[in-house]
Design an enzyme around this catalytic site. Structure first.
Site, PDB file in Angstrom:
ATOM      1  N   ARG A 149       0.967  -1.123   0.049  1.00 35.90           N
ATOM      2  CA  ARG A 149      -0.073  -0.123  -0.030  1.00 35.90           C
ATOM      3  C   ARG A 149       1.007   1.272  -0.044  1.00 35.90           C
ATOM      4  O   ARG A 149       0.450   2.174  -0.549  1.00 35.90           O
ATOM      5  CB  ARG A 149      -0.991   0.047   1.217  1.00 35.90           C
ATOM      6  CG  ARG A 149      -2.064  -0.856   1.132  1.00 35.90           C
ATOM      7  CD  ARG A 149      -3.013  -0.929   2.246  1.00 35.90           C
ATOM      8  NE  ARG A 149      -2.047  -1.435   3.449  1.00 35.90           N
ATOM      9  CZ  ARG A 149      -2.353  -0.814   4.609  1.00 35.90           C
ATOM     10  NH1 ARG A 149      -3.535  -0.125   5.002  1.00 35.90           N
ATOM     11  NH2 ARG A 149      -1.466  -1.096   5.848  1.00 35.90           N
ATOM     12  N   ASN A 182      -6.491  -2.575   2.380  1.00 34.54           N
ATOM     13  CA  ASN A 182      -6.606  -3.852   2.577  1.00 34.54           C
ATOM     14  C   ASN A 182      -8.060  -4.461   2.867  1.00 34.54           C
ATOM     15  O   ASN A 182      -8.822  -3.760   3.527  1.00 34.54           O
ATOM     16  CB  ASN A 182      -5.793  -4.152   3.968  1.00 34.54           C
ATOM     17  CG  ASN A 182      -4.350  -4.329   3.934  1.00 34.54           C
ATOM     18  OD1 ASN A 182      -3.719  -4.224   2.854  1.00 34.54           O
ATOM     19  ND2 ASN A 182      -3.702  -4.165   4.785  1.00 34.54           N
TER      20      ASN A 182
END
Length: 95
Positions: free
Chosen positions: A24, A42
């Site tokens: 990320r 997520n």
């Protein structure tokens, strides 16, 4: 006006070993370099969903980067969806 001038929204569901490996953060860095706004989050099933808005070409470049094999972890599959930009996003968040 060309297609590249119209803001778009790219939603990409990324499968593989992409949680707990800096994926990320890496995605956020690439998106900011490209001038995109959005988020990388997520999901409970182990995937990461990336939402990016901006001009079409930079979104394509982000999608190419997600599929490049140079991401942290391992990307097995990316499912993409294109739509009109909704606006209202600022910056690029890791969620």
């Amino acid at each position: 006006m060309t297609q590249g001038d119209q803001p778009v929204r790219l939603t990409a569901w990324v499968e593989g070993r992409v949680q707990g490996v800096g994926f990320r953060w890496w995605t956020r860095a690439r998106a900011l370099e490209l001038g995109l706004v959005g988020s990388a989050r997520n999901l409970p099933d182990g995937r990461v969903v990336v939402v990016a808005e901006g001009e079409h070409h930079p979104c394509e470049l982000l999608l190419t980067a997600l599929r490049s094999g140079s991401t942290p972890g391992r990307v097995d599959h990316v499912v993409e969806q294109w739509s009109e930009a909704r606006g209202g996003l600022q910056g690029f968040e890791e969620r």
